[in-house]
Write an enzyme that holds these catalytic residues in place. Structure first.
Site: not given
Length: 393
Positions: A62, A75, A81, A119, A156, A174
């Site tokens: 990315w 993002e 994750t 998740g 963010y 972050d």
């Protein structure tokens, strides 16, 4: 700049026992010019990060594109994750949904199925809804306010997309950024209160290199991820070690500061995998989880939740109350399987039961060979694997 420079330098002087703030290497370099003439120059902290990133920055797919759609997808995946886990998910996701239009046109089930295992499924639902927003707008927004208005996009994520896709001077904050700044400047303000969020946002903006916003944001996040890690940071080979306030105090792992620790709640789940063996191919009864709880929109077998673990006779009694009539015995699959979620710990028991009918309600009878077409929580996939692999038959 002036507020952080003065306060930070004086705090450091007191903590280190130095004769004056002029003894501080970072203060001397930072204060070499007046506040007004420093504007537009690169802070030595920022310059060190950019130098480090040029040598140690991670090569990630990315980062090889300026396409705001793919940057946005990455993002969202990387929220909650780790990169190592999210890498392959990203590649599979953009292979299935290569454009925002293909994502918007998909069904929610398709999107959740591709998200399975990551998740925090609200991320996938918000991603899908935002893709439909973007298609309705006619194009991906090109300014901070427009990106921030997308469903599921916070401060963010909007800053990251705008800097990485468009080169806009928007500073990211972050978990990595909080940690790096808190340690380097020894900031005691808790990061989970409004005053702390504001203080760190202002500091992050003051350190941003406007004409290299994307590089700087990537640099500070990578630095926190691989160098200034939460535990066992690599201080001995850190380019900022000589001017890091937390290192000089011997308190690196005390930062960042949080005002309180969120208590972990415990939930007790008992799954009963009702298997219909009447046809040539066995089938499992499943249904979609309702809104308002974890795993919204995913599928699962029969679930009984209780304040404490259920004994087999209690499970049998509940089955009888649900109208599930069977002469078969419950086959234990797992006992007290612990599954960790944010601020929650699930204690899972599971049984397999041969049954010819489901409880009353909106149940689906799905042949075992077709279970892969449905999105399940990770723990349910584990139970199905335990129940239906040849060794368990």
């Amino acid at each position: 700049h002036q507020e952080f420079r003065t306060r930070g330098a004086l705090q450091l002087t007191a903590r280190r026992g130095l004769r004056s703030r002029d003894d501080l290497p970072i203060y001397n370099e930072y204060n070499a010019t007046s506040s007004s003439s420093f504007h537009g120059m690169t802070h030595p902290f920022s310059r060190a990060l950019l130098d480090w990133y040029a040598e140690h920055g991670r090569e990630l797919p990315w980062r090889e594109t300026a396409d705001p759609y793919r940057i946005w997808v990455s993002e969202i995946i990387l929220q909650q994750t780790r990169v190592a886990q999210g890498y392959d998910y990203y590649l599979r996701f953009v292979e299935r949904f290569p454009t925002v239009e293909t994502l918007a046109a998909a069904t929610e089930d398709e999107v959740l199925h591709r998200w399975e295992g990551l998740g925090y499924y609200s991320r996938a639902r918000n991603l899908h809804a935002a893709a439909q927003q973007i298609v309705a707008l006619g194009a991906f927004p090109r300014d901070y306010a427009g990106v921030r208005a997308l469903k599921g996009v916070g401060d963010y994520t909007a800053a990251a997309i705008c800097s990485f896709a468009y080169g806009l001077p928007t500073a990211v904050v972050d978990g990595n950024v909080y940690r790096v700044l808190a340690r380097y400047f020894a900031i005691d303000t808790p990061i989970d209160v409004a005053a702390g969020k504001k203080e760190f946002a202002q500091l992050a903006a003051s350190l941003l290199v406007p004409d290299r916003a994307a590089d700087y944001n990537q640099a500070i996040m990578d630095f926190g991820a691989v160098q200034c890690t939460p535990r066992a940071p690599r201080c001995l080979v850190c380019p900022l070690v000589e001017s890091c306030a937390a290192r000089s105090e011997g308190r690196v792992e005390d930062y960042p500061v949080k005002s309180k620790k969120v208590a972990v709640s415990h939930r007790y789940f008992t799954y009963v995998l009702l298997v219909d063996t009447a046809d040539a191919e066995s089938a499992l009864f499943i249904r979609r989880r309702a809104a308002g709880d974890i795993w919204q929109g995913l599928y699962e077998p029969l679930l009984m939740e209780s304040p404490a673990p259920l004994q087999p006779e209690e499970v049998a009694a509940r089955l009888d109350a649900l109208g599930v009539k069977t002469a078969a015995t419950l086959e234990p699959l797992v006992s007290d399987l612990k599954h960790e979620l944010t601020h929650r710990r699930l204690h899972v028991d599971a049984y397999r039961l041969r049954a010819s009918q489901s409880p009353t309600g909106d149940w689906l009878r799905v042949p075992l060979s077709q279970l892969g077409d449905y999105a399940f929580p990770k723990v349910v996939n584990l139970l199905c694997e335990r129940a239906f692999t040849p060794s368990s038959e």
